[in-house]
Design a protein around this motif. Structure first.
Motif, PDB file in Angstrom:
ATOM      1  N   ASP A  47       2.156   1.858  -3.411  1.00  8.83           N
ATOM      2  CA  ASP A  47       1.114   2.405  -4.285  1.00  8.83           C
ATOM      3  C   ASP A  47       0.926   3.902  -4.029  1.00  8.83           C
ATOM      4  O   ASP A  47       0.724   4.680  -4.959  1.00  8.83           O
ATOM      5  N   ILE A  48       0.999   4.286  -2.754  1.00  8.54           N
ATOM      6  CA  ILE A  48       0.867   5.709  -2.421  1.00  8.54           C
ATOM      7  C   ILE A  48       2.067   6.484  -2.963  1.00  8.54           C
ATOM      8  O   ILE A  48       1.920   7.569  -3.537  1.00  8.54           O
ATOM      9  N   ARG A 105       2.140   7.790  -6.502  1.00  7.39           N
ATOM     10  CA  ARG A 105       1.278   8.921  -6.845  1.00  7.39           C
ATOM     11  C   ARG A 105       1.909  10.266  -6.525  1.00  7.39           C
ATOM     12  O   ARG A 105       1.308  11.321  -6.754  1.00  7.39           O
ATOM     13  N   LEU A 106       3.116  10.224  -5.941  1.00  7.00           N
ATOM     14  CA  LEU A 106       3.734  11.477  -5.501  1.00  7.00           C
ATOM     15  C   LEU A 106       4.581  12.106  -6.592  1.00  7.00           C
ATOM     16  O   LEU A 106       5.149  11.407  -7.435  1.00  7.00           O
ATOM     17  N   VAL A 163       0.841  -1.203   0.000  1.00  3.06           N
ATOM     18  CA  VAL A 163       0.000   0.000   0.000  1.00  3.06           C
ATOM     19  C   VAL A 163       0.873   1.248   0.000  1.00  3.06           C
ATOM     20  O   VAL A 163       0.606   2.197  -0.742  1.00  3.06           O
ATOM     21  N   ILE A 164       1.926   1.233   0.813  1.00  3.20           N
ATOM     22  CA  ILE A 164       2.813   2.405   0.862  1.00  3.20           C
ATOM     23  C   ILE A 164       3.428   2.649  -0.511  1.00  3.20           C
ATOM     24  O   ILE A 164       3.502   3.788  -0.982  1.00  3.20           O
ATOM     25  N   ASN A 212       9.846  15.597  -6.788  1.00  4.10           N
ATOM     26  CA  ASN A 212      10.612  16.290  -5.735  1.00  4.10           C
ATOM     27  C   ASN A 212      10.243  15.765  -4.348  1.00  4.10           C
ATOM     28  O   ASN A 212      11.102  15.660  -3.476  1.00  4.10           O
ATOM     29  N   THR A 213       8.970  15.376  -4.151  1.00  2.00           N
ATOM     30  CA  THR A 213       8.577  14.770  -2.881  1.00  2.00           C
ATOM     31  C   THR A 213       9.303  13.446  -2.680  1.00  2.00           C
ATOM     32  O   THR A 213       9.793  13.143  -1.591  1.00  2.00           O
ATOM     33  N   PHE A 232      11.739  12.081   0.216  1.00  2.00           N
ATOM     34  CA  PHE A 232      11.373  10.915   1.017  1.00  2.00           C
ATOM     35  C   PHE A 232      12.421   9.806   0.976  1.00  2.00           C
ATOM     36  O   PHE A 232      12.281   8.796   1.658  1.00  2.00           O
TER      37      PHE A 232
END
Lengths: 170, 405
Positions: free
Chosen positions: B11-12, B15-16, B8-9, B19-20, B24
């Motif tokens: 998959d999230i 979507r970012l 799930v992480i 630059n994010t 991260f």
């Protein structure tokens, strides 16, 4: 679906605290795990279906979500209805704090509900996009295994990516 | 506290914006490995392309600017090493990498979303042997060889006779070289089609930056305008990045052939832009690459009171739901073309922009350095740091103390 059935069939779903919810068959079929269960056991429609990992709170929200989206789909596929559906989703997510949002994702994942999971994951992405590293570690429960020197080096390499980050409000 | 699974992480994370994701990498070592992993990078890029997100427009004028396609508000200067100099040209983009021309012998690749920069090795220009001539116009192109997952640069140099006659009928063979990112080296292409020598035309190519190849179907495309005096029609010249050979590409079957031809690209499909006397412009799309019958007319634009002459038009990108096309007009303006209503509407983008060429590029994590080279660089960097620290400490100890009261 037989046109002769005037009475809508009801299915009972049981949350993890044994609270039971009675829903129309159409709604229950939106739950991937329930649909699969009935495909494998077509006669077992009288028993309540236990959803072991789903709280009452989540289940009631998810049932509302399904009801609303079924209604939207029944109207038509015009862009104005699409916009309404999107606005509904935005409101639903707004009301969820981080913990509830994660619970909903775990439930949607367990229930194999792809559209809902998609929408919730996107909501998390939107929520964390401008957040600090510390905030996101707390959100996902990620342990920081960098040594202070290592972390400083990674940050220094990508200094520019740390500009304009939202201050932590949690 | 609920804990989301790694699936799930991931998959999230897909979507970012880039630059994010760069930020991260500092979350933890496993997150850093995940974000750096080629599978993640590829999946993130594919998702951006499919959902039409993370798209930007680069404005190539005297200075370079970039604007996010979703918001289309203000264009901001593009940050890149050497950004204090004007006149750096961007001659192509592919999967989020931009190709820079610093000088004709000095090129570089840059990912503006990860800010990774890499110069290609210097490449000499070899005039045709035995001729007294000097280099003239230079064509460029940049793209990906999908089969080998290699990024390549093409440079084609035209030559003029040394005794400064004007364009007076001397057509020398071009020098064509290809740079491969994987091999980090240049290779000369010796098999050239005979028509290539006639490609460059002063007024056609110098205006509107027509020397930059357009990437579609794994092939770079340039237009060779007609040479009436030699009985040559206009032509789409293609260079296949896989086979590294020149290919010919068919044009659409237009009823009226009295147009000035240009090429563009929309979501990987080659476009033919037919300009009729600067009064109207048709844009055709080749839906199936190299299949002549698949040429389809996408849109037709007429001059309006607001835009009363169409000197140049280029399609840039589809809107998110594919109902509109963003156009660059006359190197100065942007407009949405509504495919349903068949109407054009100007778009104002903030920033003091002047004239520019525009190109769409996606934000991606694609690396310019391959991992081995990066590991070596990192190791060298750490060794350097240790050496410097040792020297600092030694210097300090050797200085002795001076008490100041």
């Amino acid at each position: 679906m037989s046109a002769a059935t005037a009475k809508t069939k009801k299915i009972v779903l049981r949350a993890d605290d044994n609270h039971e919810f009675e829903v129309d068959e159409a709604i229950a079929m939106e739950f991937g795990t329930v649909r699969t269960f009935f495909e494998d056991n077509p006669d077992a429609t009288e028993e309540p279906i236990p959803l072991l990992n789903v709280s009452s709170k989540c289940l009631s929200t998810i049932i509302e979500y399904c009801k609303s989206h079924l209604a939207f789909r029944a109207r038509d596929s015009s862009s104005s209805v699409e916009d309404e559906a999107k606005a509904y989703d935005v409101e639903l997510v707004k009301a969820l704090d981080n913990e509830s949002l994660k619970e909903m994702i775990l439930a949607a994942n367990y229930l194999n509900m792809k559209d809902l999971l998609d929408m919730l994951n996107q909501a998390v992405a939107d929520r964390i996009k401008n957040k600090s590293v510390e905030y996101v570690r707390r959100f996902f429960g990620i342990e920081n295994d960098y040594s202070p020197e290592e972390e400083a080096e990674v940050r220094a390499q990508n200094e520019w990516a740390f500009e304009g980050v939202d201050p932590d409000d949690d | 506290m609920s804990k989301l699974s790694m699936d799930v992480i991931t998959d999230i994370l897909y979507r970012l914006p880039v630059n994010t994701l760069v930020r991260f990498k500092s979350l933890s070592k496993p997150c850093c490995s995940l974000i750096d992993h080629p599978d993640f990078v590829r999946a993130h890029l594919n998702r951006s392309i499919q959902t039409r997100t993370n798209l930007n427009i680069i404005l190539k004028g005297l200075h370079l600017y970039s604007v996010e396609f979703d918001s289309l508000d203000t264009a901001v200067p593009l940050e890149y090493p050497l950004s204090n100099g004007a006149g750096t040209e961007v001659f192509g983009s592919c999967n989020g990498l931009l190709a820079f021309r610093i000088t004709d012998k000095n090129l570089a690749l840059y990912n503006p979303s990860t800010r990774q920069f890499r110069r290609s090795p210097f490449s000499e220009i070899d005039p045709p042997p035995g001729e007294s001539c000097k280099s003239g116009y230079v064509f460029y192109g940049f793209g990906q060889d999908v089969k080998t997952n290699d990024y390549k640069v093409v440079r084609m140099v035209q030559f003029n006779k040394n005794d400064d006659e004007d364009d007076g009928g001397y057509f020398f063979d071009y020098e064509v070289k290809v740079y491969s990112l994987k091999n980090d080296s240049w290779r000369k292409i010796t098999k050239l089609p005979c028509y290539l020598r006639f490609m460059f035309q002063f007024f056609y190519h110098l205006l509107h930056r027509r020397g930059y190849g357009v990437l579609a179907g794994g092939v770079l495309h340039w237009v060779m305008p007609p040479r009436i005096e030699l009985g040559m029609r206009n032509r789409i010249v293609g260079f296949d990045l896989g086979t590294e050979e020149f290919v010919e590409v068919p044009q659409p079957e237009c009823a009226d052939r009295n147009y000035l031809l240009d090429v563009g690209v929309l979501e990987g499909c080659l476009c033919a832009i037919c300009n009729y006397d600067q009064v109207s412009v048709d844009v055709w799309v080749m839906k199936e690459y190299r299949v002549k019958e698949s040429w389809t007319r996408l849109l037709s634009v007429q001059k309006t009171r607001a835009i009363n002459i169409l000197t140049f038009l280029r399609p840039l990108a589809y809107s998110k739901y594919c109902d509109k096309v963003m156009l660059e007009i006359n190197n100065q303006k942007f407009a949405w073309y509504d495919l349903q209503k068949k109407k054009m509407r100007s778009v104002k983008i903030g920033g003091n922009l002047g004239t520019f060429g525009a190109e769409a590029y996606v934000g991606s994590l694609i690396p310019v350095e391959d991992r081995k080279r990066m590991e070596n660089k990192k190791q060298n960097g750490q060794d350097e740091l240790r050496k410097r620290n040792r020297k600092k400490r030694d210097d300090f100890l050797s200085q002795g103390f001076k008490l100041v009261l």
